[in-house]
Design a protein around this motif. Structure first.
Motif, mmCIF file in Angstrom:
data_model
loop_
_atom_site.group_PDB
_atom_site.id
_atom_site.type_symbol
_atom_site.label_atom_id
_atom_site.label_comp_id
_atom_site.label_asym_id
_atom_site.label_seq_id
_atom_site.Cartn_x
_atom_site.Cartn_y
_atom_site.Cartn_z
ATOM 1 N N ALA A 1 0.938 -0.715 -0.030
ATOM 2 C CA ALA A 1 0.635 -0.036 0.507
ATOM 3 C C ALA A 1 1.056 1.409 0.525
ATOM 4 C CB ALA A 1 -1.153 0.242 0.961
ATOM 5 N N ILE A 2 2.165 1.043 0.352
ATOM 6 C CA ILE A 2 2.744 2.399 0.457
ATOM 7 C C ILE A 2 3.467 2.344 -1.236
ATOM 8 C CG2 ILE A 2 4.981 3.197 1.135
ATOM 9 C CD1 ILE A 2 3.913 2.066 3.791
ATOM 10 N N ILE A 3 3.817 1.090 -1.195
ATOM 11 C CA ILE A 3 4.992 0.875 -2.766
ATOM 12 C C ILE A 3 3.950 1.304 -3.852
ATOM 13 C CG2 ILE A 3 6.473 -0.377 -4.218
ATOM 14 C CD1 ILE A 3 7.744 -1.751 -2.102
ATOM 15 N N THR A 4 2.305 1.335 -3.594
ATOM 16 C CA THR A 4 1.718 0.963 -5.691
ATOM 17 C C THR A 4 2.054 2.641 -5.836
ATOM 18 O OG1 THR A 4 1.224 -1.044 -4.749
ATOM 19 C CG2 THR A 4 -0.297 0.396 -5.995
ATOM 20 N N PRO A 5 1.869 3.460 -5.069
ATOM 21 C CA PRO A 5 1.175 4.475 -5.040
ATOM 22 C C PRO A 5 2.584 5.408 -5.661
ATOM 23 C CG PRO A 5 -0.085 4.231 -2.779
ATOM 24 C CD PRO A 5 0.938 3.072 -3.541
ATOM 25 N N ALA A 6 3.504 5.094 -5.009
ATOM 26 C CA ALA A 6 4.232 5.802 -5.454
ATOM 27 C C ALA A 6 5.415 5.281 -6.928
ATOM 28 C CB ALA A 6 5.636 5.430 -3.795
ATOM 29 N N MET A 7 5.599 4.295 -6.667
ATOM 30 C CA MET A 7 5.454 3.404 -8.155
ATOM 31 C C MET A 7 4.866 3.860 -9.006
ATOM 32 S SD MET A 7 8.036 1.250 -9.618
ATOM 33 C CE MET A 7 7.500 -0.273 -10.680
ATOM 34 N N VAL B 1 3.203 9.961 4.392
ATOM 35 C CA VAL B 1 4.506 10.231 4.840
ATOM 36 C C VAL B 1 5.436 9.115 4.186
ATOM 37 C CG1 VAL B 1 5.819 10.780 7.125
ATOM 38 C CG2 VAL B 1 3.659 11.767 7.319
ATOM 39 N N ALA B 2 4.779 8.211 4.527
ATOM 40 C CA ALA B 2 5.835 6.983 3.790
ATOM 41 C C ALA B 2 5.933 6.600 2.903
ATOM 42 C CB ALA B 2 4.605 5.331 4.594
ATOM 43 N N VAL B 3 4.841 7.258 1.562
ATOM 44 C CA VAL B 3 4.397 7.040 0.510
ATOM 45 C C VAL B 3 5.659 8.066 0.313
ATOM 46 C CG1 VAL B 3 3.732 8.140 -1.709
ATOM 47 C CG2 VAL B 3 2.556 6.272 -0.122
ATOM 48 N N LEU B 4 5.822 9.256 0.879
ATOM 49 C CA LEU B 4 6.638 10.612 0.086
ATOM 50 C C LEU B 4 7.839 10.390 0.587
ATOM 51 C CD1 LEU B 4 4.728 13.944 1.643
ATOM 52 C CD2 LEU B 4 4.384 12.800 -1.189
ATOM 53 N N VAL B 5 8.162 9.775 1.620
ATOM 54 C CA VAL B 5 9.832 9.300 2.049
ATOM 55 C C VAL B 5 10.737 8.338 1.189
ATOM 56 C CG1 VAL B 5 11.274 7.994 3.321
ATOM 57 C CG2 VAL B 5 9.475 9.621 4.389
ATOM 58 N N VAL B 6 9.999 7.495 0.460
ATOM 59 C CA VAL B 6 9.517 6.453 -0.202
ATOM 60 C C VAL B 6 10.049 7.079 -2.170
ATOM 61 C CG1 VAL B 6 8.887 4.524 -2.314
ATOM 62 C CG2 VAL B 6 8.340 3.894 0.424
ATOM 63 N N VAL B 7 9.471 8.445 -2.646
ATOM 64 C CA VAL B 7 9.545 9.089 -3.467
ATOM 65 C C VAL B 7 10.190 9.612 -3.261
ATOM 66 C CG1 VAL B 7 8.204 10.632 -4.811
ATOM 67 C CG2 VAL B 7 6.863 9.054 -4.340
#
Length: 626
Positions: free
Chosen positions: A121-127, A352-358
């Motif tokens: 759920a964190i990686i999918t939006p970023a990717m 927050v987690a998604v933005l950090v990953v991006v």
């Protein structure tokens, strides 16, 4: 005539559900063509030779057939828990029938699968959003510096809109995804007609030949082929919203053909122009159609992200109800759809987690290394839990259940192990996220059990306590006192403290216990159990499913049918508020006890979670040493 009208109505309803399923269920897998074929080649330095193109296309095609079309759509969709699907629902279904000794193994499997879902759920939006925004580089290389800011803006906007719910924008999801899949198929067809020989890649011999000739290289490529399957778990997770039939109709009728045509169209493009491997999806489109395609792709990726975000909300609520997560604020965003909920803490933590990953990974190419482990891990766990359900619940013959499990288990293990090889290039991310969430879930469950054990040690036997009070009553005051308690046997601590400090007892005492069952919903007829323990003591046990929100007011209303009526202004609710202290006593490790204490302090108050009128609540403190 009436029969014809009913058939037309049912057909119309089915069409509507199929369109809705298209929008919600298939967003993730539907945006996979943006990056899958490109990563299969560029991610492992694979040359764009005809043999490699045919081999990788054949691997993608047969993966879609075996994993999605057969495993999920034919078999796993059968494993519904009273109509509900998803890894937690499957875990609850499996553990309900297995022996006590095997139950903890089923629970651990289900919890780890659920934990990996949060990584997804964190990686999918970023990717997805990064992949769509990178189409701007194809439009003009000078746009490259704007890709990340645009992706971040889209993601922040997406999460900021969550509190308004998906009820209003949800109606757009189906038509947008219908247009998306139609364009996918059309772009593929336009390219296939220029190199029709690419269709021969449906022959599994090409996949076999590719694996034999490339060995470890082919094995590494599986880590990218699995990108074509991301979102397959959503077929099962969203079954409760749409039912099996619309999901199956949408897959076989549109999604599968559109995906296959697009992948083969990209393959045909690579046969004619190998240099287009830098972004074969967007280069399928003519120059004039590039900007509209980028806009449509961005909308599709937002919808794909919405699906996993909503899934994270649903999964968290199930975890709360099943006792694996602290209570959190849950808002219902639709008056009609019970499944549309919003959890503020989960929403902002995900953002927050998604933005950090991006910011860390910067591009979809880099993120592809992290993508896959969470998905394939959940797929493998689903296969194992399916075996338990097929063998124990459905009583399938062992050879049949074992044969199906081994077949799909080999495929899942191959994909999972291939992704494990990407561990140090980004694959660590979903595993670390999954293990942190797994630790939090198990700590909360074990901590609550330890807390109940400590409270039980101090509790007085209920029967003798009631008998003594009825024989030698203290001062009684008018009204009803409702004591919420988690146990059916001991005296609630709040009752003891009230009697000890106030020296009075209400004229009617109700001991209320709210339990969560291993099914998604409980009918009102089966929800309540009311027992009169003595002339002035009553016990009420209310049962809720793991997809329902417990409400004390709802319980009181149902009690009237059981000859136990309540006047709300004459009723007080007593709750025990424990102050938990970590000690050296045997139980959990001290660091886990401290973590549990911190989680308890930040949990939503029982008053809010159980929807108790705040002006009628009395909280009595109790200190408990773990």
């Amino acid at each position: 005539m009436h029969t014809q009208i009913m058939q037309a109505h049912n057909k119309q309803a089915m069409t509507g559900l199929t369109l809705a399923a298209l929008g919600v269920v298939y967003g993730d897998i539907g945006t996979s063509p943006l990056y899958t074929l490109r990563e299969c080649f560029t991610g492992h330095g694979m040359a764009t030779t005809p043999d490699n193109i045919f081999g990788i296309l054949s691997l993608i095609f047969w993966s879609l057939i075996f994993v999605v079309s057969i495993k999920y759509v034919v078999f796993v969709l059968r494993a519904d828990n009273h109509g509900e699907g998803g890894i937690m629902a499957l875990m609850a279904l499996a553990r309900h029938y297995v022996t006590h000794s095997a139950r903890w193994k089923v629970v651990l499997l289900g919890l780890f699968g659920a934990s990996l879902f949060y990584g997804d759920a964190i990686i999918t939006p970023a990717m997805s959003v990064l992949s769509a925004a990178e189409g701007l580089e194809v439009l003009s290389p000078s746009m490259q510096p704007y890709v990340m800011p645009i992706a971040i803006t889209v993601l922040v906007g997406l999460f900021a809109l969550q509190r308004f719910g998906t009820a209003s924008v949800g109606m757009l999801f189906g038509p947008v995804m219908l247009a998306w899949f139609s364009i996918l198929g059309l772009l593929g067809i336009l390219q296939i007609v220029q190199a029709p020989g690419i269709l021969a890649a449906v022959n599994p011999w090409y996949a076999y030949n590719f694996v034999v000739h490339h060995g470890i290289g082919a094995y590494l490529t599986l880590g990218s082929v699995v990108l074509a399957l991301t979102g397959a778990e959503a077929l099962y997770a969203d079954m409760g919203h749409f039912g099996k039939a619309p999901i199956r109709r949408a897959w076989y009728g549109l999604v599968l053909p559109a995906l296959v045509l697009n992948y083969f169209g990209q393959g045909a493009l690579l046969m004619l122009k190998p240099e287009t491997i830098k972004n074969p999806f967007f280069l399928l489109a003519p120059q004039w159609a590039l900007l509209p395609l980028i806009i449509l792709a961005t909308l599709a990726t937002v919808i794909a992200s919405q699906a996993v975000i909503s899934g994270a909300y649903s999964l968290t609520r199930q975890a709360i109800q099943l006792g694996y997560s602290p209570r959190m604020e849950i808002s219902h965003t639709s008056e009609n759809e019970i499944g549309q909920i919003y959890l503020p803490f989960v929403n902002w933590a995900l953002l927050v987690a998604v933005l950090v990953v991006v910011v860390i990974f910067k591009s979809s190419d880099n993120l592809a290394s992290a993508y896959g482990i969470a998905v394939t891990g959940t797929m493998l766990i689903t296969t194992l839990l399916f075996f338990v359900v097929a063998r124990v619940n459905w009583r399938w013959p062992l050879p049949l259940a074992l044969g199906i499990t081994i077949f799909f288990g080999i495929i899942d293990t191959a994909f999972f192990s291939a992704n494990l090889l990407k561990l140090f290039s980004g694959g660590w991310l979903p595993l670390v996220l999954g293990m942190v969430i797994f630790m939090l879930m198990t700590t909360w469950k074990q901590g609550r059990k330890l807390l109940f054990d400590r409270l039980r040690e101090q509790a007085l036997p209920l029967d003798s306590f009631i008998e003594n009070l009825e024989s030698y009553p203290p001062t009684r005051v008018q009204g009803t006192a409702v004591f919420l308690t988690s146990t059916l046997h001991g005296v609630p601590h709040a009752l003891l403290h009230n009697l000890k400090h106030n020296k009075v007892l209400h004229e009617r005492i109700v001991l209320m216990t709210i339990r969560t069952e291993d099914v998604p919903y409980i009918s009102d007829e089966s929800r309540l159990e009311v027992v009169q323990l003595s002339p002035s003591f009553w016990r009420v046990v209310a049962r809720y499913g793991f997809k329902e929100d417990p409400s004390v007011l709802n319980v009181l209303a149902l009690c009237e049918a059981e000859k136990l009526a309540f006047e709300l202004m004459d009723t007080s609710f007593f709750l025990s508020r424990e102050t938990i202290i970590s000690t050296e006593r045997p139980g959990m490790a001290r660091w886990r006890e401290r973590l549990f204490v911190w989680m308890s302090k930040n949990a939503l108050r029982a008053t809010d979670f159980f929807q108790i009128p705040t002006n009628r609540v009395v909280e009595l403190g109790a200190q408990v040493e773990l």
